[in-house]
Scaffold this motif. Structure first.
Motif, PDB file in Angstrom:
ATOM      1  N   ARG A   1       0.844  -1.200   0.000  1.00  0.00           N
ATOM      2  CA  ARG A   1       0.000   0.000   0.000  1.00  0.00           C
ATOM      3  C   ARG A   1       0.871   1.238   0.000  1.00  0.00           C
ATOM      4  O   ARG A   1       2.027   1.207   0.418  1.00  0.00           O
ATOM      5  N   GLY A   2       0.281   2.346  -0.388  1.00  0.00           N
ATOM      6  CA  GLY A   2       0.954   3.631  -0.264  1.00  0.00           C
ATOM      7  C   GLY A   2       0.948   4.087   1.187  1.00  0.00           C
ATOM      8  O   GLY A   2       0.125   3.639   1.991  1.00  0.00           O
ATOM      9  N   ALA A   3       1.849   4.968   1.505  1.00  0.00           N
ATOM     10  CA  ALA A   3       1.966   5.483   2.880  1.00  0.00           C
ATOM     11  C   ALA A   3       0.804   6.409   3.213  1.00  0.00           C
ATOM     12  O   ALA A   3       0.268   7.074   2.328  1.00  0.00           O
ATOM     13  N   PRO A   4       0.438   6.486   4.483  1.00  0.00           N
ATOM     14  CA  PRO A   4      -0.577   7.467   4.880  1.00  0.00           C
ATOM     15  C   PRO A   4      -0.091   8.882   4.546  1.00  0.00           C
ATOM     16  O   PRO A   4       1.108   9.170   4.620  1.00  0.00           O
ATOM     17  N   GLN A   5      -1.003   9.741   4.190  1.00  0.00           N
ATOM     18  CA  GLN A   5      -0.646  11.087   3.748  1.00  0.00           C
ATOM     19  C   GLN A   5       0.119  11.883   4.814  1.00  0.00           C
ATOM     20  O   GLN A   5       0.999  12.665   4.488  1.00  0.00           O
ATOM     21  N   TRP A   6      -0.175  11.671   6.074  1.00  0.00           N
ATOM     22  CA  TRP A   6       0.469  12.444   7.136  1.00  0.00           C
ATOM     23  C   TRP A   6       1.986  12.223   7.179  1.00  0.00           C
ATOM     24  O   TRP A   6       2.712  13.054   7.713  1.00  0.00           O
ATOM     25  N   THR A   7       2.465  11.161   6.582  1.00  0.00           N
ATOM     26  CA  THR A   7       3.906  10.857   6.633  1.00  0.00           C
ATOM     27  C   THR A   7       4.740  11.730   5.701  1.00  0.00           C
ATOM     28  O   THR A   7       5.948  11.848   5.881  1.00  0.00           O
ATOM     29  N   GLU A   8       4.118  12.337   4.703  1.00  0.00           N
ATOM     30  CA  GLU A   8       4.842  13.022   3.633  1.00  0.00           C
ATOM     31  C   GLU A   8       5.722  14.188   4.084  1.00  0.00           C
ATOM     32  O   GLU A   8       6.746  14.444   3.478  1.00  0.00           O
ATOM     33  N   THR A   9       5.354  14.887   5.098  1.00  0.00           N
ATOM     34  CA  THR A   9       6.081  16.109   5.457  1.00  0.00           C
ATOM     35  C   THR A   9       7.160  15.910   6.516  1.00  0.00           C
ATOM     36  O   THR A   9       7.829  16.864   6.888  1.00  0.00           O
ATOM     37  N   ARG A  10       7.342  14.724   6.984  1.00  0.00           N
ATOM     38  CA  ARG A  10       8.296  14.499   8.077  1.00  0.00           C
ATOM     39  C   ARG A  10       9.637  13.986   7.570  1.00  0.00           C
ATOM     40  O   ARG A  10       9.718  12.929   6.967  1.00  0.00           O
ATOM     41  N   SER A  11      10.687  14.759   7.848  1.00  0.00           N
ATOM     42  CA  SER A  11      12.054  14.315   7.558  1.00  0.00           C
ATOM     43  C   SER A  11      13.011  15.133   8.410  1.00  0.00           C
ATOM     44  O   SER A  11      12.661  16.188   8.928  1.00  0.00           O
ATOM     45  N   LEU A  12      14.213  14.621   8.557  1.00  0.00           N
ATOM     46  CA  LEU A  12      15.236  15.282   9.362  1.00  0.00           C
ATOM     47  C   LEU A  12      16.210  16.045   8.474  1.00  0.00           C
ATOM     48  O   LEU A  12      16.468  15.638   7.342  1.00  0.00           O
ATOM     49  N   ARG A  13      16.765  17.118   8.995  1.00  0.00           N
ATOM     50  CA  ARG A  13      17.802  17.866   8.274  1.00  0.00           C
ATOM     51  C   ARG A  13      19.173  17.238   8.481  1.00  0.00           C
ATOM     52  O   ARG A  13      20.051  17.373   7.655  1.00  0.00           O
ATOM     53  N   ARG A  14      19.361  16.572   9.620  1.00  0.00           N
ATOM     54  CA  ARG A  14      20.619  15.875   9.923  1.00  0.00           C
ATOM     55  C   ARG A  14      20.321  14.401  10.136  1.00  0.00           C
ATOM     56  O   ARG A  14      19.319  14.054  10.739  1.00  0.00           O
ATOM     57  N   PHE A  15      21.219  13.561   9.662  1.00  0.00           N
ATOM     58  CA  PHE A  15      21.046  12.121   9.842  1.00  0.00           C
ATOM     59  C   PHE A  15      20.944  11.771  11.320  1.00  0.00           C
ATOM     60  O   PHE A  15      21.568  12.401  12.164  1.00  0.00           O
ATOM     61  N   TRP A  16      20.178  10.723  11.596  1.00  0.00           N
ATOM     62  CA  TRP A  16      20.056  10.210  12.960  1.00  0.00           C
ATOM     63  C   TRP A  16      20.289   8.707  12.939  1.00  0.00           C
ATOM     64  O   TRP A  16      19.686   7.988  12.153  1.00  0.00           O
ATOM     65  N   PHE A  17      21.165   8.263  13.796  1.00  0.00           N
ATOM     66  CA  PHE A  17      21.452   6.851  13.985  1.00  0.00           C
ATOM     67  C   PHE A  17      20.957   6.474  15.377  1.00  0.00           C
ATOM     68  O   PHE A  17      21.652   6.731  16.366  1.00  0.00           O
ATOM     69  N   PRO A  18      19.768   5.890  15.483  1.00  0.00           N
ATOM     70  CA  PRO A  18      19.246   5.537  16.803  1.00  0.00           C
ATOM     71  C   PRO A  18      20.164   4.608  17.587  1.00  0.00           C
ATOM     72  O   PRO A  18      20.242   4.698  18.809  1.00  0.00           O
ATOM     73  N   PHE A  19      20.838   3.711  16.881  1.00  0.00           N
ATOM     74  CA  PHE A  19      21.814   2.818  17.511  1.00  0.00           C
ATOM     75  C   PHE A  19      23.180   3.312  17.064  1.00  0.00           C
ATOM     76  O   PHE A  19      23.645   2.996  15.976  1.00  0.00           O
ATOM     77  N   ASN A  20      23.804   4.100  17.907  1.00  0.00           N
ATOM     78  CA  ASN A  20      24.974   4.875  17.486  1.00  0.00           C
ATOM     79  C   ASN A  20      26.290   4.250  17.934  1.00  0.00           C
ATOM     80  O   ASN A  20      27.064   4.863  18.655  1.00  0.00           O
ATOM     81  N   THR A  21      26.531   3.016  17.498  1.00  0.00           N
ATOM     82  CA  THR A  21      27.848   2.405  17.664  1.00  0.00           C
ATOM     83  C   THR A  21      28.434   2.253  16.262  1.00  0.00           C
ATOM     84  O   THR A  21      27.697   2.312  15.269  1.00  0.00           O
ATOM     85  N   ARG A  22      29.715   2.043  16.196  1.00  0.00           N
ATOM     86  CA  ARG A  22      30.362   1.917  14.880  1.00  0.00           C
ATOM     87  C   ARG A  22      29.735   0.780  14.057  1.00  0.00           C
ATOM     88  O   ARG A  22      29.414   0.957  12.888  1.00  0.00           O
ATOM     89  N   ALA A  23      29.551  -0.376  14.680  1.00  0.00           N
ATOM     90  CA  ALA A  23      28.971  -1.519  13.969  1.00  0.00           C
ATOM     91  C   ALA A  23      27.526  -1.243  13.552  1.00  0.00           C
ATOM     92  O   ALA A  23      27.127  -1.541  12.427  1.00  0.00           O
ATOM     93  N   ALA A  24      26.745  -0.677  14.460  1.00  0.00           N
ATOM     94  CA  ALA A  24      25.340  -0.398  14.157  1.00  0.00           C
ATOM     95  C   ALA A  24      25.221   0.643  13.046  1.00  0.00           C
ATOM     96  O   ALA A  24      24.350   0.535  12.176  1.00  0.00           O
ATOM     97  N   ARG A  25      26.081   1.646  13.079  1.00  0.00           N
ATOM     98  CA  ARG A  25      26.053   2.667  12.029  1.00  0.00           C
ATOM     99  C   ARG A  25      26.363   2.051  10.670  1.00  0.00           C
ATOM    100  O   ARG A  25      25.713   2.357   9.676  1.00  0.00           O
ATOM    101  N   GLY A  26      27.359   1.187  10.633  1.00  0.00           N
ATOM    102  CA  GLY A  26      27.712   0.522   9.373  1.00  0.00           C
ATOM    103  C   GLY A  26      26.566  -0.302   8.819  1.00  0.00           C
ATOM    104  O   GLY A  26      26.234  -0.226   7.636  1.00  0.00           O
ATOM    105  N   LYS A  27      25.919  -1.085   9.689  1.00  0.00           N
ATOM    106  CA  LYS A  27      24.775  -1.893   9.257  1.00  0.00           C
ATOM    107  C   LYS A  27      23.626  -1.007   8.795  1.00  0.00           C
ATOM    108  O   LYS A  27      22.954  -1.313   7.817  1.00  0.00           O
ATOM    109  N   ALA A  28      23.392   0.075   9.522  1.00  0.00           N
ATOM    110  CA  ALA A  28      22.277   0.958   9.193  1.00  0.00           C
ATOM    111  C   ALA A  28      22.482   1.645   7.843  1.00  0.00           C
ATOM    112  O   ALA A  28      21.544   1.782   7.061  1.00  0.00           O
ATOM    113  N   VAL A  29      23.695   2.063   7.556  1.00  0.00           N
ATOM    114  CA  VAL A  29      23.968   2.724   6.275  1.00  0.00           C
ATOM    115  C   VAL A  29      23.686   1.763   5.123  1.00  0.00           C
ATOM    116  O   VAL A  29      23.116   2.143   4.112  1.00  0.00           O
ATOM    117  N   VAL A  30      24.047   0.516   5.301  1.00  0.00           N
ATOM    118  CA  VAL A  30      23.863  -0.483   4.246  1.00  0.00           C
ATOM    119  C   VAL A  30      22.436  -1.019   4.195  1.00  0.00           C
ATOM    120  O   VAL A  30      21.889  -1.231   3.112  1.00  0.00           O
TER     121      VAL A  30
END
Length: 130
Positions: free
Chosen positions: A80-109
């Motif tokens: 399905r398509g996303a709900p309309q309310w989701t369209e306007t939400r985004s961050l200006r700076r990246f966020w890594f909720p799990f901010n360890t070196r290994a987690a960041r690497g996995k998240a980027v990929v």
């Protein structure tokens, strides 16, 4: 003994957002896991209703955007398509909720597209409940 007046209702993304307000990080991730577990067991044809309502602000822009990415990601998984309310939400700076070196690497990929395009880098495996 009388039964409950209301049947148990599955957790919606709107209710999840309200529960995240003021919660610490550990509790937030437990609530997300609970939401994902309940979502998984709902029939596919009724899942859209769990994502339809726009959650109120959680008090943390990162989590507000996370909820939008989650709603889009789950909608796409269900075809399905996303709900309309989701369209306007985004961050200006990246966020890594799990901010360890290994987690960041996995998240980027491995961050799902709905998360990546909003600047939230979380590996898909962090979003699966088994």
């Amino acid at each position: 003994m009388k039964g409950r007046l209301l049947p148990d209702e599955p957790l919606t993304v709107e209710r999840l957002g309200a529960l995240l307000l003021g919660a610490d990080q550990v509790r937030r991730w437990r609530l997300v896991a609970e939401f994902l577990e309940e979502y998984r067991w709902e029939p596919v044809e009724s899942r859209a209703t769990l994502l339809a309502a726009d959650p109120a602000p959680t008090g943390d822009e990162h989590w507000d955007v996370f909820l939008a990415a989650l709603a889009e990601h789950l909608s796409a998984r269900d075809g399905r398509g996303a709900p309309q309310w989701t369209e306007t939400r985004s961050l200006r700076r990246f966020w890594f909720p799990f901010n360890t070196r290994a987690a960041r690497g996995k998240a980027v990929v491995h961050a799902p597209a709905a998360f990546r395009r909003r600047g939230v880098y979380v590996a898909a495996q962090e979003l699966s409940v088994r």
